[in-house]
Design an enzyme around this catalytic site. Structure first.
Site, PDB file in Angstrom:
ATOM      1  N   HIS A  30       0.808  -1.213   0.000  1.00 16.15           N
ATOM      2  CA  HIS A  30       0.000   0.000   0.000  1.00 16.15           C
ATOM      3  C   HIS A  30       0.845   1.269   0.000  1.00 16.15           C
ATOM      4  O   HIS A  30       0.335   2.335  -0.380  1.00 16.15           O
ATOM      5  CB  HIS A  30      -0.948   0.003   1.206  1.00 16.15           C
ATOM      6  CG  HIS A  30      -2.163  -0.841   1.001  1.00 16.15           C
ATOM      7  ND1 HIS A  30      -2.172  -2.198   1.241  1.00 16.15           N
ATOM      8  CD2 HIS A  30      -3.415  -0.531   0.568  1.00 16.15           C
ATOM      9  CE1 HIS A  30      -3.370  -2.678   0.970  1.00 16.15           C
ATOM     10  NE2 HIS A  30      -4.140  -1.696   0.556  1.00 16.15           N
ATOM     11  N   GLY A  31       2.070   1.198   0.419  1.00 17.93           N
ATOM     12  CA  GLY A  31       2.892   2.397   0.390  1.00 17.93           C
ATOM     13  C   GLY A  31       4.236   2.210   1.043  1.00 17.93           C
ATOM     14  O   GLY A  31       4.413   1.344   1.906  1.00 17.93           O
TER      15      GLY A  31
END
Length: 481
Positions: free
Chosen positions: A328-329
């Site tokens: 996700h990041g």
């Protein structure tokens, strides 16, 4: 370009539909391929070369994997590894290079040495949608290696699979084997077109009427928290953020699925009312299902799944959720978010699920919602000290329970809160089904149902456009992943 924009709805989509349906059927895939590249290039022209390299390399390696799949497994596995590494290299470089360099620089003595590298990596911009289309390309190579899909010999269908604009930017993640046959043979008719339009309008309404309205409340609550934090303002902020991220992402998925249906593609569902879950295990069977199934099939099962004993199974779950968070990041809060849910899932698998099954349903719902909301706090804040402060405020650490100014804000938004709560459950869908069933049972009811459905659809679309015209630009949250 985003789906919830006037230029997409009234220019890009309109031109695409006209071009797609006026050309002979044998050229329709080429039209989709061209317009999808234009869609991506609208916002990321300099990164189109990366997508071209990714498509061409995976397409070429697919032939080599297919060639040796039956005759020489070792060579087939080698070409699979090369294909995966080439495509992962772009994702790792653009998404994680700065994260890695920044954290390695914390080692004593390396800060000054890596300073020039850190300056360079800090300027890197993440290509939009790279996390999604990289996973789709990888699924092709893996499916061909396993024999779950045939080698795609035609370049245009394969390129369209990767670039297809409905799901290119933010998913859902489409596994190649689920769409293989549709790349060459699809059903396109009036009923599917109408069904796709209904789904697109429903997703647009979710995004504009619910997600963006919730986002406005989140901004107000955040400003209020900076001035005078209270327990109620902290809870209101995270609850509306919880609704924002759900309606934002599920709305995008609905629009993507609807657009796919218009063009003859059947995408698997990505959300199934996750906030009605009675456990976190159930939540992750309902939330972002395309990502969960991708990690299960291409990471968890190859690691051994549950076939190598309980200890190895728990380790596999931990690995998968650490990777899920990191996907996700490039930030430690995403890793913490993945670990957070991984730990809860392990605890549920060991003993808690059995206890929840014996409890009244509302206990499971309350338990799940509290943990989900706390999870979104971790997800949404990259600053750990700020994260700890917000959680402390939620559980009584604020100076006051509520202040008068915020009380006015809360009471003026109570209807939005009610609508969001109802909209995140199957209640509306169930009521619509019952009304439809009663109308169709009446004489002339089918015609009346058609008129009523069209009127509601037009009203919702018009309201969404009105909000879109009068509102501010608010891109999809998952675009940054």
């Amino acid at each position: 370009m985003v789906f919830s924009s006037l230029i997409f709805i009234f220019a890009f989509l309109t031109v695409t539909l006209i071009a797609y349906f006026i050309v002979p059927k044998k050229f329709r895939m080429l039209v989709l391929f061209i317009v999808s590249f234009l869609f991506y290039g609208w916002g990321e022209p300099k990164y189109m070369i990366i997508m071209v390299i990714s498509i061409c390399s995976a397409y070429g390696f697919g032939f080599l994997i297919g060639k040796y799949r039956e005759t020489d497994k070792r060579k087939a596995k080698l070409w699979l590894a090369v294909s995966v590494c080439v495509n992962l290299a772009f994702l790792l470089f653009f998404k994680y290079a700065n994260f890695i360099v920044t954290n390695v620089s914390l080692i004593p003595g390396l800060d000054s040495l890596l300073a020039p590298v850190r300056v360079f990596t800090s300027t890197l911009k993440l290509p939009v949608g790279i996390s999604f289309y990289t996973f789709q390309i990888m699924s092709y190579s893996i499916d061909v290696y396993r024999g779950d899909a045939r080698v795609q010999k035609k370049f245009i269908p394969f390129g369209t699979y990767v670039t297809l604009f409905p799901q290119l930017i933010a998913g859902p993640i489409v596994r190649y084997k689920d769409i293989d046959d549709q790349l060459t043979e699809r059903v396109e008719n009036g009923d599917r077109f109408a069904g796709g339009v209904r789904r697109f309008v429903a997703g647009l309404a979710k995004k504009i009427l619910f997600a963006d309205s919730a986002a406005a409340v989140v901004s107000l609550c955040d400003a209020s928290m900076k001035l005078e934090p209270t327990v109620v303002s902290a809870w209101m902020l995270v609850i509306f953020y919880t609704f924002q991220i759900y309606f934002d992402f599920s709305g995008y998925s609905d629009m993507a699925i609807g657009l796919g249906k218009i063009f003859g593609f059947d995408y698997l569902e990505n959300f199934n009312y996750p906030y009605i879950s009675r456990s976190i295990t159930e939540f992750w069977r309902r939330w972002h299902m395309s990502l969960s199934s991708w990690f299960k099939e291409y990471v968890y099962v190859p690691l051994g799944g549950n076939r190598k004993g309980p200890a190895r199974q728990l380790l596999n779950i931990a690995i998968v959720w650490a990777l899920t968070g990191l996907w996700h990041g490039a930030s430690w809060n995403f890793v913490a978010w993945g670990v957070y849910f991984g730990v809860i899932l392990i605890i549920e698998k060991l003993w808690l699920l059995r206890a929840l099954d014996k409890c009244p349903a509302f206990v499971g719902h309350v338990y799940s919602l509290i943990l989900i909301v706390l999870g979104w706090v971790i997800f949404g804040l990259t600053d750990f000290s700020r994260m700890a402060t917000y959680i402390a405020h939620m559980f009584g650490g604020a100076a006051a329970l509520v202040d008068e100014n915020f009380l006015y804000l809360a009471t003026s938004r109570v209807w939005l809160l009610i609508f969001c709560a109802i909209g995140s459950t199957p209640l509306v869908k169930c009521v619509c089904k019952r009304v439809a069933a009663r109308l169709t049972a009446m004489r002339g009811g089918e015609a009346l149902l058609g008129v009523l459905e069209s009127a509601v659809l037009l009203a919702v679309f018009a309201l969404s456009i009105a909000f879109l015209v009068s509102g501010s630009y608010n891109p999809f949250l998952y675009f940054r992943f």
